[in-house]
Scaffold this active site. Structure first.
Site, PDB file in Angstrom:
ATOM      1  N   HIS A  54       0.770  -1.166   0.042  1.00 39.27           N
ATOM      2  CA  HIS A  54      -0.041  -0.115   0.042  1.00 39.27           C
ATOM      3  C   HIS A  54       0.835   1.185  -0.032  1.00 39.27           C
ATOM      4  O   HIS A  54       2.139   1.318   0.209  1.00 39.27           O
ATOM      5  CB  HIS A  54      -1.106   0.099   1.207  1.00 39.27           C
ATOM      6  CG  HIS A  54      -0.479   0.045   2.389  1.00 39.27           C
ATOM      7  ND1 HIS A  54       0.389  -1.037   2.870  1.00 39.27           N
ATOM      8  CD2 HIS A  54      -0.513   1.008   3.517  1.00 39.27           C
ATOM      9  CE1 HIS A  54       0.665  -0.779   4.039  1.00 39.27           C
ATOM     10  NE2 HIS A  54       0.181   0.508   4.752  1.00 39.27           N
ATOM     11  N   HIS A  56       1.512   4.023   2.170  1.00 40.83           N
ATOM     12  CA  HIS A  56       2.034   4.720   3.153  1.00 40.83           C
ATOM     13  C   HIS A  56       3.509   4.348   3.182  1.00 40.83           C
ATOM     14  O   HIS A  56       4.214   3.601   2.461  1.00 40.83           O
ATOM     15  CB  HIS A  56       1.500   3.840   4.654  1.00 40.83           C
ATOM     16  CG  HIS A  56      -0.071   4.158   4.700  1.00 40.83           C
ATOM     17  ND1 HIS A  56      -0.540   3.489   5.690  1.00 40.83           N
ATOM     18  CD2 HIS A  56      -0.671   5.123   4.276  1.00 40.83           C
ATOM     19  CE1 HIS A  56      -1.781   3.966   5.558  1.00 40.83           C
ATOM     20  NE2 HIS A  56      -2.186   5.057   4.799  1.00 40.83           N
ATOM     21  N   ASP A  58       5.964   3.990   5.044  1.00 40.95           N
ATOM     22  CA  ASP A  58       6.892   2.844   5.556  1.00 40.95           C
ATOM     23  C   ASP A  58       6.619   1.714   4.889  1.00 40.95           C
ATOM     24  O   ASP A  58       7.144   0.561   5.343  1.00 40.95           O
ATOM     25  CB  ASP A  58       6.493   2.820   7.138  1.00 40.95           C
ATOM     26  CG  ASP A  58       4.918   2.562   7.173  1.00 40.95           C
ATOM     27  OD1 ASP A  58       4.213   2.761   6.397  1.00 40.95           O
ATOM     28  OD2 ASP A  58       4.582   2.354   8.691  1.00 40.95           O
ATOM     29  N   ASP A 135      -0.648  -4.235   5.893  1.00 37.54           N
ATOM     30  CA  ASP A 135      -1.000  -3.578   7.128  1.00 37.54           C
ATOM     31  C   ASP A 135      -2.485  -3.922   7.301  1.00 37.54           C
ATOM     32  O   ASP A 135      -3.599  -3.408   7.831  1.00 37.54           O
ATOM     33  CB  ASP A 135      -0.931  -2.120   7.236  1.00 37.54           C
ATOM     34  CG  ASP A 135       0.231  -1.745   7.761  1.00 37.54           C
ATOM     35  OD1 ASP A 135       1.422  -2.541   7.945  1.00 37.54           O
ATOM     36  OD2 ASP A 135       0.628  -0.550   7.885  1.00 37.54           O
ATOM     37  N   HIS A 174       4.310  -5.251  10.231  1.00 36.22           N
ATOM     38  CA  HIS A 174       4.767  -4.657  11.749  1.00 36.22           C
ATOM     39  C   HIS A 174       4.961  -5.711  12.522  1.00 36.22           C
ATOM     40  O   HIS A 174       4.115  -6.599  12.769  1.00 36.22           O
ATOM     41  CB  HIS A 174       4.145  -3.528  11.983  1.00 36.22           C
ATOM     42  CG  HIS A 174       4.146  -2.401  10.856  1.00 36.22           C
ATOM     43  ND1 HIS A 174       4.850  -1.552  10.929  1.00 36.22           N
ATOM     44  CD2 HIS A 174       3.018  -2.197  10.001  1.00 36.22           C
ATOM     45  CE1 HIS A 174       4.767  -0.525  10.074  1.00 36.22           C
ATOM     46  NE2 HIS A 174       3.493  -0.890   9.440  1.00 36.22           N
TER      47      HIS A 174
END
Length: 258
Positions: A54, A56, A58, A135, A174
Site C-alpha cells: 500500500h 503509506h 513506511d 497492514d 509490523h
C-alpha cells in the site's frame, strides 16, 4: 517455507523472496532498499520485482530509490492506491511469476487503504504457501480503518484471507504481536491459545527474535478480529452481526491503552 527462503532479507518492514532455481528475487515493501539489495547480492540474488502492499511511506517509501539501484526493476502496487514509484498496477486476481517456481496472486484487501494489496505466493507442490499482508492482517491483529469500513475489513480478513489454505504462512508489515495479544486477552480472556502465544512472543522479543510469520490456522485461533462470525464473540462485545462485532473490536482496540 521450503524453496522460497522468504526470510533471506529482513530489514525494517521489508521481506525478501527467492526462487532458488534461478536465484531471482522479489522484495515486499523495501523501505531500506540499500540494505535489501546488499543482502540480495550477498546471496547471489538478482532482484526482479517489488511487491508494494500500500501507499503509506513506511511501505512504499523506498520504491524510487530501489528503481535507481536496480534499473528496469518492476514495482507493483494496487491500481487505485497511488503507490509511489509504481511501474505496474495490479488488481484483485492478477497473477505474477518469479523465476521458475513461484506464482504470485494479487488479493485486494481494502480498508487500511482503499487499494491495499496482499500477495499470496505458492511454489512447488512440497512448498508451504505464504501471504504478505502489509497492514491488513497482523499477527493477532488488523490495521486501522484509515480509508475503509468495517464491511471492507470483514471481507478482507474474514473472507479473502481466512479462506486461504490453513498452513499458509502470514508475513505482515509490523512487529506488533505482543501488544496485539495483550489486547486479544481482553476480548477472549479464556482463550488458552492466546495465552500460550503471548508467552512465546514475549520470549521471542526478549531474545531479539521475530514473532513473524504466523499461519492462517493460527490467526483463526488467536486473532480477535477473525472469528467475528462466531455468535459467542458477537455476544461478548454486545453485537448481533459479524460486521458490527468487527467494528466494535476495532473501536475497543483504538481506545485500548495496554
Amino acid at each position: 517455507m521450503k524453496g522460497l527462503l522468504t526470510e533471506c532479507a529482513i530489514y525494517g518492514y521489508s521481506r525478501g523472496v527467492i526462487d532458488e532455481k534461478t536465484k531471482q528475487g522479489a522484495v515486499v515493501d523495501p523501505v531500506e532498499p540499500e540494505k535489501v539489495i546488499g543482502v540480495a547480492k550477498e546471496h547471489g540474488v538478482e532482484v526482479k520485482l517489488v511487491l508494494t502492499t500500500h501507499h503509506h511511506w513506511d511501505h512504499a517509501g523506498g520504491n524510487e530509490k530501489i528503481k535507481e539501484l536496480v534499473p528496469g526493476i518492476k514495482v507493483y502496487g494496487g491500481s487505485i492506491d497511488n503507490v509511489k514509484g509504481c511501474t505496474n498496477k495490479v488488481d484483485n486476481g492478477d497473477k505474477l511469476t518469479l523465476g521458475a517456481d513461484i506464482n504470485i496472486l494479487s488479493l485486494h484487501t481494502p480498508c487500511h487503504t482503499k487499494g491495499h494489496i496482499s500477495y499470496y505466493l505458492t511454489g512447488k507442490e512440497e512448498d508451504e504457501p505464504a501471504v504478505f499482508t502489509g497492514d491488513t492482517l497482523f499477527v493477532a491483529g488488523c490495521g486501522k480503518f484509515f480509508e475503509g469500513t468495517a464491511e471492507q475489513m470483514y471481507e478482507s480478513l474474514c473472507v479473502t484471507l481466512a479462506s486461504l489454505p490453513k498452513p499458509t504462512q502470514v508475513y505482515c508489515g509490523h512487529e506488533y504481536t505482543v501488544k496485539n495479544l495483550q489486547f486479544a486477552q481482553t476480548v477472549e480472556p479464556e482463550n488458552g491459545k492466546i495465552t500460550e502465544k503471548l508467552s512465546w512472543a514475549q520470549q521471542q522479543r526478549e531474545s531479539g527474535l521475530p514473532t513473524i510469520p504466523s499461519t492462517i490456522a493460527e490467526e483463526l485461533e488467536i486473532n480477535p478480529f477473525m472469528p467475528a462470525d462466531l455468535p459467542e464473540v458477537q455476544e461478548k462485545v454486545g453485537c448481533k452481526s459479524a460486521v458490527e462485532a468487527l467494528r466494535k473490536i476495532r473501536q475497543l482496540k483504538d481506545n485500548w491503552r495496554g
